[in-house]
Design a protein around this motif. Structure first.
Motif, PDB file in Angstrom:
ATOM      1  N   LEU A  99      -2.264  -3.385 -11.435  1.00 18.30           N
ATOM      2  CA  LEU A  99      -1.875  -3.847 -10.249  1.00 18.30           C
ATOM      3  C   LEU A  99      -3.052  -4.052  -9.485  1.00 18.30           C
ATOM      4  CD1 LEU A  99       1.385  -1.617  -9.559  1.00 18.30           C
ATOM      5  CD2 LEU A  99       1.200  -3.847 -10.507  1.00 18.30           C
ATOM      6  N   GLN A 100      -4.340  -3.811  -9.782  1.00 12.02           N
ATOM      7  CA  GLN A 100      -5.421  -3.950  -8.955  1.00 12.02           C
ATOM      8  C   GLN A 100      -5.689  -5.317  -8.456  1.00 12.02           C
ATOM      9  OE1 GLN A 100      -9.378  -4.415 -11.236  1.00 12.02           O
ATOM     10  NE2 GLN A 100      -8.039  -4.290 -13.125  1.00 12.02           N
ATOM     11  N   TYR A 132       0.682  -1.079   0.102  1.00  7.52           N
ATOM     12  CA  TYR A 132      -0.036   0.022   0.070  1.00  7.52           C
ATOM     13  C   TYR A 132       0.923   1.227   0.010  1.00  7.52           C
ATOM     14  CZ  TYR A 132      -3.723   3.226   1.391  1.00  7.52           C
ATOM     15  OH  TYR A 132      -4.828   4.095   1.289  1.00  7.52           O
ATOM     16  N   THR A 181      -1.234   2.088 -14.342  1.00  9.42           N
ATOM     17  CA  THR A 181      -0.714   1.131 -12.829  1.00  9.42           C
ATOM     18  C   THR A 181      -1.919   0.825 -11.957  1.00  9.42           C
ATOM     19  OG1 THR A 181       1.093   3.001 -12.833  1.00  9.42           O
ATOM     20  CG2 THR A 181       0.469   1.735 -10.743  1.00  9.42           C
ATOM     21  N   VAL A 182      -2.840   1.623 -12.002  1.00 18.22           N
ATOM     22  CA  VAL A 182      -4.295   1.076 -11.506  1.00 18.22           C
ATOM     23  C   VAL A 182      -4.717  -0.202 -11.923  1.00 18.22           C
ATOM     24  CG1 VAL A 182      -6.528   1.742 -10.535  1.00 18.22           C
ATOM     25  CG2 VAL A 182      -4.671   3.132 -10.293  1.00 18.22           C
ATOM     26  N   LEU A 197       2.616   1.716  -3.278  1.00 16.03           N
ATOM     27  CA  LEU A 197       1.644   2.512  -4.267  1.00 16.03           C
ATOM     28  C   LEU A 197       1.268   4.002  -4.281  1.00 16.03           C
ATOM     29  CD1 LEU A 197      -1.257  -0.494  -4.862  1.00 16.03           C
ATOM     30  CD2 LEU A 197       0.379   0.513  -6.663  1.00 16.03           C
ATOM     31  N   TYR A 223      -3.293  -7.045  -6.617  1.00 19.91           N
ATOM     32  CA  TYR A 223      -2.282  -7.251  -5.674  1.00 19.91           C
ATOM     33  C   TYR A 223      -2.552  -7.584  -4.311  1.00 19.91           C
ATOM     34  CZ  TYR A 223      -2.707  -2.844  -2.631  1.00 19.91           C
ATOM     35  OH  TYR A 223      -3.296  -2.082  -1.563  1.00 19.91           O
ATOM     36  N   PHE A 225       2.618  -7.573  -6.944  1.00 21.89           N
ATOM     37  CA  PHE A 225       2.670  -6.713  -8.292  1.00 21.89           C
ATOM     38  C   PHE A 225       2.879  -7.487  -9.561  1.00 21.89           C
ATOM     39  CE2 PHE A 225       4.197  -3.068  -5.061  1.00 21.89           C
ATOM     40  CZ  PHE A 225       2.780  -3.008  -4.510  1.00 21.89           C
ATOM     41  N   ASN A 257       1.954   6.393  -7.039  1.00 25.18           N
ATOM     42  CA  ASN A 257       0.993   7.353  -7.373  1.00 25.18           C
ATOM     43  C   ASN A 257       1.125   8.754  -7.213  1.00 25.18           C
ATOM     44  OD1 ASN A 257      -0.543   5.178  -8.798  1.00 25.18           O
ATOM     45  ND2 ASN A 257      -1.692   4.716  -6.822  1.00 25.18           N
TER      46      ASN A 257
END
Length: 254
Positions: free
Chosen positions: A149-150, A99, A145-146, A102, A152, A167, A106
């Motif tokens: 990697l959704q 988390y 990216t979202v 990310l 993970y 990831f 981001n």
């Protein structure tokens, strides 16, 4: 086909684990005071928002881990909050690390996007074009990216992957099932927009200025609380459904 099967399995999983709604209910209840305070006590609302954001930052990995584990078990048999607690504790560190990674990634992408947007506004000629291009690239990179990697969190809890390995596993599953994951993401976006519309409407009616602009009388505090609690209930059920749906999709595709 996998997404449709996952969608069909989700209601049954929720029936076998109705406790999935409780953690989501706690999260929404935590956010509700900020919504009710933002118009009458904006400074208190800001302080509350900072405190609740910190609590969610530290507590969300535990909630995620518990709910992913509970939903995964509920796909085949009954599950309870004891599974929620055990999986929340067992996967907390890896989920927290993932988390934070990310958030940092981001954050960097967002900073580039915002900086490029400002540059596009104040720049001229070819410089403006360059900044517009950078802002577009940053926006696209964030979406990619979202998207890739959704899964993970599911990879950590269900497959036992480490933060970094999760990831890679999420990327591999998305790459190998682009059409299915695209369909699932579209469904999730539509439902998310509907829920966001509900909360946007609540925020609107909670504001005396907004209600006066559209010719409605301001709601009394008791009525605001009732409306807020109704939204919390709906949001909790929908969120539990979507989380279970995501676990079912991961189970089908993995």
């Amino acid at each position: 086909m996998g997404v449709l099967q996952a969608l069909q399995r989700t209601p049954g999983a929720l029936k076998r684990a109705p406790g999935l709604v409780i953690p989501q209910l706690i999260v929404f209840v935590l956010v509700l005071p900020q919504l009710l305070l933002q118009t009458t006590y904006p400074f208190v609302s800001m302080l509350y928002s900072l405190g609740s954001s910190l609590i969610l930052l530290l507590g969300m990995p535990f909630i995620q881990g518990g709910m992913f584990g509970m939903a995964n078990e509920a796909l085949t048999t009954r599950s309870s909050l004891s599974r929620f607690v055990s999986d929340g504790k067992a996967n907390y560190v890896q989920l927290l690390v993932a988390y934070i990674v990310l958030v940092v990634v981001n954050g960097v992408i967002g900073a580039v996007g915002v900086g490029s947007g400002i540059g596009a506004v104040v720049g001229h000629g070819s410089v403006r074009i360059v900044f517009i291009g950078l802002a577009a690239v940053a926006g696209l990179l964030y979406l990619v990216t979202v998207f890739v990697l959704q899964f993970y969190g599911q990879a950590i809890v269900i497959s036992g992957a480490s933060a970094i390995a999760s990831f890679k596993r999420s990327y591999r599953i998305v790459r190998e099932n682009l059409l299915a994951v695209g369909g699932y993401t579209l469904v999730a976006l539509v439902i998310g927009m509907l829920v966001g519309g509900i909360y946007g409407g609540i925020s609107l009616v909670a504001s005396p200025e907004a209600t006066s602009m559209i010719g409605l009388p301001p709601l009394s505090t008791p009525l605001l609380v009732v409306v807020g609690l109704l939204a919390v209930g709906i949001g909790s059920i929908v969120s539990a459904f979507m989380l279970t749906f995501s676990v079912a999709v991961y189970d089908e595709l993995a």
